[in-house]
Design a protein around this motif. Structure first.
Motif, short mmCIF file in Angstrom:
data_model
loop_
_atom_site.label_atom_id
_atom_site.label_comp_id
_atom_site.label_asym_id
_atom_site.label_seq_id
_atom_site.Cartn_x
_atom_site.Cartn_y
_atom_site.Cartn_z
N UNK A 131 0.83 -1.21 0.00
CA UNK A 131 0.00 0.00 0.00
C UNK A 131 0.87 1.26 0.00
N UNK A 132 1.88 1.27 0.87
CA UNK A 132 2.74 2.45 0.99
C UNK A 132 3.54 2.68 -0.28
N UNK A 133 4.11 1.59 -0.83
CA UNK A 133 4.92 1.72 -2.04
C UNK A 133 4.08 2.14 -3.25
N UNK A 134 2.81 1.77 -3.25
CA UNK A 134 1.94 2.18 -4.35
C UNK A 134 1.45 3.62 -4.18
N UNK A 135 1.80 4.24 -3.07
CA UNK A 135 1.38 5.62 -2.84
C UNK A 135 -0.05 5.73 -2.35
N UNK A 136 -0.57 4.65 -1.73
CA UNK A 136 -1.96 4.66 -1.27
C UNK A 136 -2.10 5.54 -0.02
N UNK A 137 -3.15 6.35 -0.01
CA UNK A 137 -3.48 7.17 1.16
C UNK A 137 -4.99 7.11 1.37
N UNK A 138 -5.37 6.83 2.60
CA UNK A 138 -6.79 6.83 2.98
C UNK A 138 -7.01 8.05 3.86
N UNK A 139 -7.82 8.99 3.39
CA UNK A 139 -8.10 10.22 4.13
C UNK A 139 -9.44 10.05 4.85
N UNK A 140 -9.43 10.29 6.17
CA UNK A 140 -10.63 10.08 6.99
C UNK A 140 -11.08 11.42 7.57
N UNK A 141 -12.35 11.77 7.29
CA UNK A 141 -12.93 13.00 7.83
C UNK A 141 -13.52 12.72 9.21
#
Length: 516
Positions: free
Chosen positions: A465-475
């Motif tokens: 996930x990190x190497x693919x540049x994945x980011x989960x933004x939580x409001x």
């Protein structure tokens, strides 16, 4: 004889190097037993310390002898073969005789330049402190002379391209030189295979401690155990640790260099002296060192003690800070939450969300978007940069210049000047060596993100996930509107970095080529 029949003798045996047959344990035991018989003593035990240096350890620090010295009531006399088997320094001799006086023991060295040396500390009329200090001084001078002779001999052997002995660097094994006396080093196929996989894993972003765990699980011998097997000894079952992985993967010995005290040994022109053929080329060696430095950076460090899949992936939408897994509702619920205060920061509206819901949703998003994409790896070719070696040579030259005042004799000043000339010559050569530009190459691993996901554990999936540049933004939550039974997808957003897109990577590669 009746008076001596009650004497209890402990025979102490010590050997720095098990390959030294001239001072073998058997010879030392026989000398001690012979001396015990001459004084009518009964041998009650043996303190045998093998592969133990008297220069690096005191008598009280040695495994077996130290244990016996803590039980002084079990013997009356300690017998060594020679003085240098017991101590190699003035301080150690003083400590040993002080202990003997305190416990009223007798110390005997069976052989020596003047024959048997019997130090009887069992009475007030024992050996004087002056005699003890003279003996200790002689032992210390002998140790220094031995060290100087060994250092000089090794320097001569290195200059001839010969292996000077000792434990070979990991990845090499000593063999007889072809048509010439002495030994040289050649790559050890089994160790080289371990090193190649290790360096490939490091370049793929694996942490050294993870590599160490895999090596231990696979039963791969550590460098010391590997050498024990080479020498016909039983390995002690040492474990790989992250620092060992970093040390062997970044060692300059992999370039084939003779290394002394962490620095390459140089010839009269300042060039590194080769101990054997290089296992890696300079550019790959620099790539591995750069990758290790990047892995050690604070932002790349991973928690070893967490099963949080989205650590480093889930972020608070308000403050952009990482979200961490913890228990809430008296331990009934596991959540990801913003911990801005723990980092010394302030968040105006901290986000918190159930961990199992967010994990499941993020995995669905990740696999749906890029699960079928091929996983690529960026290979960085550092080219050739004379800068690293120039920095090494400059550092050595600066330290050497600071020692000039130490040399008083003409011979000493000449030796100092020869080393200074060699280092300056190498520095001048490196300063005129052209710099080859580094470049990057994107290659396919032959697997998709989905395939690698299925084969990975939690830590491996987090790294994907990190190497693919994945980011989960939580409001933050919109408020308490009764019991929440499912994920509110309006609160979350999933983003993939551009470097995870193979089409974008191809376009970037073309752009780099056209700009060269």
């Amino acid at each position: 004889m009746a008076e001596y029949a009650q004497i209890r003798a402990l025979i102490a045996v010590r050997l720095s190097d098990m390959t030294d047959v001239t001072t073998s344990p058997l010879r030392q035991r026989e000398a001690g037993e012979g001396q015990a018989a001459r004084i009518g003593a009964r041998v009650v035990g043996y303190a045998t310390d093998l592969d133990v240096s008297a220069t690096k350890t005191t008598p009280f620090e040695r495994p077996e002898l130290g244990d016996w010295l803590r039980r002084p009531d079990e013997y009356d006399v300690i017998i060594w073969w020679r003085l240098d088997r017991a101590v190699r320094s003035l301080a150690d001799m003083e400590d040993l005789t002080r202990w003997a006086k305190e416990h009223r023991k007798r110390i005997i060295f069976a052989e020596g330049a003047g024959g048997t040396l019997d130090l009887d500390m069992s009475s007030a009329l024992g050996v004087s402190d002056i005699v003890v200090r003279l003996l200790a001084w002689a032992a210390q001078m002998e140790a220094q002379a031995i060290a100087e002779r060994v250092s000089g001999a090794r320097a001569t052997l290195r200059a001839q391209g010969r292996w000077a002995g000792g434990i070979p660097p990991y990845g090499y094994r000593p063999v007889a030189r072809d048509g010439a006396p002495g030994l040289t080093l050649v790559p050890d196929p089994s160790a080289v295979a371990v090193l190649e996989q290790m360096m490939a894993d490091i370049l793929d972003g694996a942490q050294p401690h993870s590599i160490a765990m895999e090596l231990n699980e696979a039963g791969v011998l550590t460098p010391r155990d590997h050498d024990d097997v080479r020498r016909g000894k039983v390995p002690r079952g040492r474990a790989w640790v992250g620092t060992t992985v970093k040390s062997v993967a970044s060692s300059p010995t992999l370039l084939g260099y003779h290394v002394h005290q962490g620095k390459p040994v140089r010839d009269g022109k300042g060039r590194p002296i080769l101990a054997g053929p290089p296992i890696v080329e300079r550019d790959q060696h620099e790539q591995v060192k750069a990758a290790l430095a990047e892995l050690a950076a604070p932002e790349r460090r991973e928690r070893k003690d967490t099963n949080a899949l989205l650590l480093g992936v889930a972020h608070c939408d308000t403050c952009d800070g990482r979200m961490y897994m913890y228990s809430a509702n008296s331990g009934k619920t596991i959540v990801y939450g913003c911990r801005a205060l723990a980092r010394g920061r302030k968040c105006e509206a901290k986000a918190s969300i159930r961990a199992d819901w967010l994990d499941e949703w993020a995995v669905e998003q990740f696999l749906a978007r890029i699960g079928s994409w091929p996983v690529t790896r960026v290979i960085r070719h550092s080219g050739y940069d004379p800068g690293p070696e120039l920095a090494e040579v400059t550092s050595e030259l600066r330290a050497h210049m600071g020692e000039r005042a130490r040399f008083k004799s003409a011979a000493g000043r000449q030796m100092w000047q020869e080393t200074a000339d060699a280092l300056e010559a190498r520095a001048a050569e490196l300063e005129t060596t052209p710099f080859v530009e580094a470049r990057e190459e994107v290659v396919s691993t032959g697997k998709t993100y989905g395939q690698m996901w299925d084969a990975a554990d939690t830590a491996g999936r987090r790294r994907l996930l990190i190497d693919a540049g994945a980011r989960v933004m939580v409001k933050p939550s919109k408020g308490r509107g009764g019991r929440v039974t499912k994920l509110d997808v309006s609160r979350v957003d999933f983003v993939i970095g551009s470097h995870g897109d193979p089409e974008k990577e191809s376009l970037d590669a073309i752009e780099r080529e056209e700009s060269e």
